[in-house]
Design a protein around this motif. Structure first.
Motif, PDB file in Angstrom:
ATOM      1  N   UNK A 147       0.818  -1.228   0.000  1.00 27.63           N
ATOM      2  CA  UNK A 147       0.000   0.000   0.000  1.00 27.63           C
ATOM      3  C   UNK A 147       0.844   1.267   0.000  1.00 27.63           C
ATOM      4  N   UNK A 148       2.035   1.225   0.629  1.00 27.83           N
ATOM      5  CA  UNK A 148       2.901   2.419   0.623  1.00 27.83           C
ATOM      6  C   UNK A 148       3.356   2.736  -0.804  1.00 27.83           C
ATOM      7  N   UNK A 149       3.768   1.684  -1.507  1.00 29.24           N
ATOM      8  CA  UNK A 149       4.262   1.870  -2.884  1.00 29.24           C
ATOM      9  C   UNK A 149       3.165   2.432  -3.777  1.00 29.24           C
ATOM     10  N   UNK A 150       1.943   1.984  -3.550  1.00 27.62           N
ATOM     11  CA  UNK A 150       0.825   2.439  -4.368  1.00 27.62           C
ATOM     12  C   UNK A 150       0.610   3.947  -4.277  1.00 27.62           C
ATOM     13  N   UNK A 151       1.005   4.531  -3.150  1.00 23.29           N
ATOM     14  CA  UNK A 151       0.745   5.958  -2.935  1.00 23.29           C
ATOM     15  C   UNK A 151       1.831   6.849  -3.523  1.00 23.29           C
ATOM     16  N   UNK A 152       2.925   6.241  -3.976  1.00 25.01           N
ATOM     17  CA  UNK A 152       4.038   7.030  -4.499  1.00 25.01           C
ATOM     18  C   UNK A 152       3.623   7.816  -5.734  1.00 25.01           C
ATOM     19  N   UNK A 153       3.946   9.080  -5.747  1.00 24.12           N
ATOM     20  CA  UNK A 153       3.756   9.905  -6.950  1.00 24.12           C
ATOM     21  C   UNK A 153       2.366   9.869  -7.554  1.00 24.12           C
ATOM     22  N   UNK A 154       1.355   9.778  -6.717  1.00 19.10           N
ATOM     23  CA  UNK A 154       0.015   9.790  -7.275  1.00 19.10           C
ATOM     24  C   UNK A 154      -0.635  11.148  -6.998  1.00 19.10           C
ATOM     25  N   UNK A 155      -1.524  11.569  -7.895  1.00 19.58           N
ATOM     26  CA  UNK A 155      -2.195  12.865  -7.716  1.00 19.58           C
ATOM     27  C   UNK A 155      -3.492  12.726  -6.944  1.00 19.58           C
ATOM     28  N   UNK A 156      -4.097  11.532  -7.048  1.00 23.24           N
ATOM     29  CA  UNK A 156      -5.402  11.317  -6.415  1.00 23.24           C
ATOM     30  C   UNK A 156      -5.503   9.889  -5.906  1.00 23.24           C
ATOM     31  N   UNK A 157      -5.902   9.755  -4.647  1.00 22.87           N
ATOM     32  CA  UNK A 157      -6.149   8.429  -4.084  1.00 22.87           C
ATOM     33  C   UNK A 157      -7.650   8.261  -3.928  1.00 22.87           C
ATOM     34  N   UNK A 158      -8.193   7.189  -4.499  1.00 17.14           N
ATOM     35  CA  UNK A 158      -9.613   6.891  -4.296  1.00 17.14           C
ATOM     36  C   UNK A 158      -9.698   5.602  -3.493  1.00 17.14           C
ATOM     37  N   UNK A 159     -10.314   5.682  -2.334  1.00 10.35           N
ATOM     38  CA  UNK A 159     -10.393   4.519  -1.453  1.00 10.35           C
ATOM     39  C   UNK A 159     -11.731   3.816  -1.663  1.00 10.35           C
ATOM     40  N   UNK A 160     -11.677   2.501  -1.959  1.00 12.01           N
ATOM     41  CA  UNK A 160     -12.904   1.694  -2.119  1.00 12.01           C
ATOM     42  C   UNK A 160     -12.690   0.359  -1.417  1.00 12.01           C
ATOM     43  N   UNK A 161     -12.251   0.432  -0.145  1.00  9.02           N
ATOM     44  CA  UNK A 161     -12.023  -0.796   0.626  1.00  9.02           C
ATOM     45  C   UNK A 161     -13.273  -1.073   1.468  1.00  9.02           C
ATOM     46  N   UNK A 162     -13.181  -2.042   2.360  1.00 11.21           N
ATOM     47  CA  UNK A 162     -14.357  -2.441   3.154  1.00 11.21           C
ATOM     48  C   UNK A 162     -15.004  -1.254   3.880  1.00 11.21           C
ATOM     49  N   UNK A 163     -16.321  -1.357   4.054  1.00 11.10           N
ATOM     50  CA  UNK A 163     -17.094  -0.265   4.656  1.00 11.10           C
ATOM     51  C   UNK A 163     -16.971  -0.317   6.183  1.00 11.10           C
ATOM     52  N   UNK A 164     -15.815   0.072   6.681  1.00  8.47           N
ATOM     53  CA  UNK A 164     -15.591   0.063   8.116  1.00  8.47           C
ATOM     54  C   UNK A 164     -14.771   1.303   8.472  1.00  8.47           C
ATOM     55  N   UNK A 165     -15.312   2.129   9.368  1.00  7.14           N
ATOM     56  CA  UNK A 165     -14.696   3.431   9.656  1.00  7.14           C
ATOM     57  C   UNK A 165     -13.247   3.291  10.102  1.00  7.14           C
ATOM     58  N   UNK A 166     -13.013   2.378  11.053  1.00 14.29           N
ATOM     59  CA  UNK A 166     -11.665   2.257  11.597  1.00 14.29           C
ATOM     60  C   UNK A 166     -10.657   1.780  10.542  1.00 14.29           C
ATOM     61  N   UNK A 167     -11.089   0.827   9.709  1.00 13.96           N
ATOM     62  CA  UNK A 167     -10.197   0.319   8.661  1.00 13.96           C
ATOM     63  C   UNK A 167      -9.853   1.439   7.683  1.00 13.96           C
ATOM     64  N   UNK A 168     -10.859   2.236   7.330  1.00 17.17           N
ATOM     65  CA  UNK A 168     -10.614   3.334   6.396  1.00 17.17           C
ATOM     66  C   UNK A 168      -9.693   4.384   7.047  1.00 17.17           C
ATOM     67  N   UNK A 169      -9.965   4.716   8.322  1.00 21.18           N
ATOM     68  CA  UNK A 169      -9.124   5.700   9.017  1.00 21.18           C
ATOM     69  C   UNK A 169      -7.673   5.224   9.091  1.00 21.18           C
ATOM     70  N   UNK A 170      -7.491   3.940   9.400  1.00 21.71           N
ATOM     71  CA  UNK A 170      -6.123   3.407   9.502  1.00 21.71           C
ATOM     72  C   UNK A 170      -5.380   3.541   8.185  1.00 21.71           C
ATOM     73  N   UNK A 171      -6.085   3.236   7.097  1.00 20.44           N
ATOM     74  CA  UNK A 171      -5.442   3.339   5.788  1.00 20.44           C
ATOM     75  C   UNK A 171      -5.058   4.795   5.494  1.00 20.44           C
ATOM     76  N   UNK A 172      -6.003   5.715   5.668  1.00 22.23           N
ATOM     77  CA  UNK A 172      -5.733   7.119   5.335  1.00 22.23           C
ATOM     78  C   UNK A 172      -4.659   7.734   6.252  1.00 22.23           C
ATOM     79  N   UNK A 173      -4.631   7.294   7.508  1.00 25.00           N
ATOM     80  CA  UNK A 173      -3.628   7.810   8.444  1.00 25.00           C
ATOM     81  C   UNK A 173      -2.235   7.458   7.931  1.00 25.00           C
TER      82      UNK A 173
END
Ligand code: NAI
Length: 291
Positions: free
Chosen positions: A94-120
């Protein structure tokens, strides 16, 4: 897929490289539509097996579209599919995926904590100007974005299922989403040949409430949204397509959560009744409509 994309951002500062987290039904659809329309897209999931599933979803959809768009012209079909794939690469880190990107669109499981952990995590490693967006259909954007230090570069980007067919995309601003972020998301949505509408960060099934109050029938609301708003499916047809049990559990979740205005998340009698009767939508042969 070993595509290597250029990491230089063009002068006009518009979005070129997109990373989508989650290669499920929605993530794969978003990756496909973006790649079809010339964006360089990285599809990220936690395991290669999930990536493979996403690739199958894209493959099936692309062949269908190619056959429809280029009827008997096999060369054009092939070139459409190949060009789209050349715009896609995949990543399980997941770290590599974020390299040099202009826009991140998150479409992972519908769980607040999981989404927060990823975005953090992504907030710490992404370029300062990378815009973050969530495709959540039920969680408040402000709740997800508050975990980051870039709330001005954060918004909801809500695609509808099935993504390649559905024209509508809701852009949901939080209190701090900047005008620049908003305009860039409008631009991206249009370049994906979708129609953006702006929404407040308050969830709720507006059309169902309208029907509940007797302001219009289910059929009329569907017709109005299709002819007036250009939606390929009306909201009730879409509900039947998604599954009424799924929708009920979302409303129930909001209510339990207690963070959203009680009126918006009050039980929807019609929805509860249909689920009780086992009418769960298309998959069970009946829902708002009979199939
Ligand atoms: P899905 O369950 O088909 O796919 C989710 C994918 O995310 C899975 O492949 C999973 O392995 C992956 N994932 C989980 N944690 C991850 C992480 N940390 N990093 C990368 N990938 C991770 O789910 P679906 O239906 O595609 O929904 C995704 C999101 O889109 C949810 O937030 C949902 O509320 C929203 N949404 C769903 C719609 C629908 O009709 N299914 C419609 C509109 C929005």
């Amino acid at each position: 897929l070993n595509n290597n994309f250029s990491t230089t951002t063009p002068n006009n500062n518009s979005i070129q490289n997109i990373t989508v987290y989650g290669s499920g039904l929605m993530g794969a659809g978003i990756v496909q539509v973006a790649a079809q329309n010339g964006f360089k897209v990285t599809m990220v999931d936690i395991e290669q097996a999930f990536i493979e599933k996403g690739k199958k979803i894209i493959d099936a959809s692309l062949s269908r579209i190619a056959k429809k768009q280029f009827k008997d012209d096999e060369n054009s079909q092939k070139s459409f599919i190949e060009t789209t794939w050349s715009n896609i690469k995949t990543e399980t880190n997941s770290e590599k995926g974020a390299e040099n990107t202009d826009l991140i669109i998150e479409a992972i499981v519908e769980n607040l904590e999981t989404k927060q952990n990823l975005f953090k995590k992504l907030d710490k490693i992404s370029k300062p100007n990378t815009i973050f967006a969530s495709n959540t259909s039920s969680l408040p954007i402000s709740e997800i974005s508050k975990i980051t230090e870039r709330q001005d570069k954060f918004a909801g980007l809500h695609f509808f299922n099935p993504v390649p067919q559905m024209k509508l995309v809701e852009i949901i601003k939080n209190d701090q989403t900047s005008e620049d972020t908003y305009q860039k998301l409008v631009d991206v949505t249009k370049r994906m040949k979708k129609t953006p509408v702006t929404c407040k960060d308050t969830p709720g099934y507006v059309s169902v409430r309208l029907a509940e109050r007797g302001e219009a029938t289910t059929e009329d609301i569907d017709t109005a949204m299709k002819l007036g708003a250009g939606m390929p499916m009306g909201p009730f047809e879409l509900s039947d397509f998604v599954g009424l049990d799924t929708l009920k559990s979302i409303v129930d979740g909001w209510r339990k959560d207690g963070k959203i205005d009680a009126g918006l998340v009050a039980p929807i009698k019609k929805l509860d009744d249909l689920v009780k009767e086992g009418k769960l939508g298309r998959k069970s042969g009946a829902g708002f409509y009979t199939y």
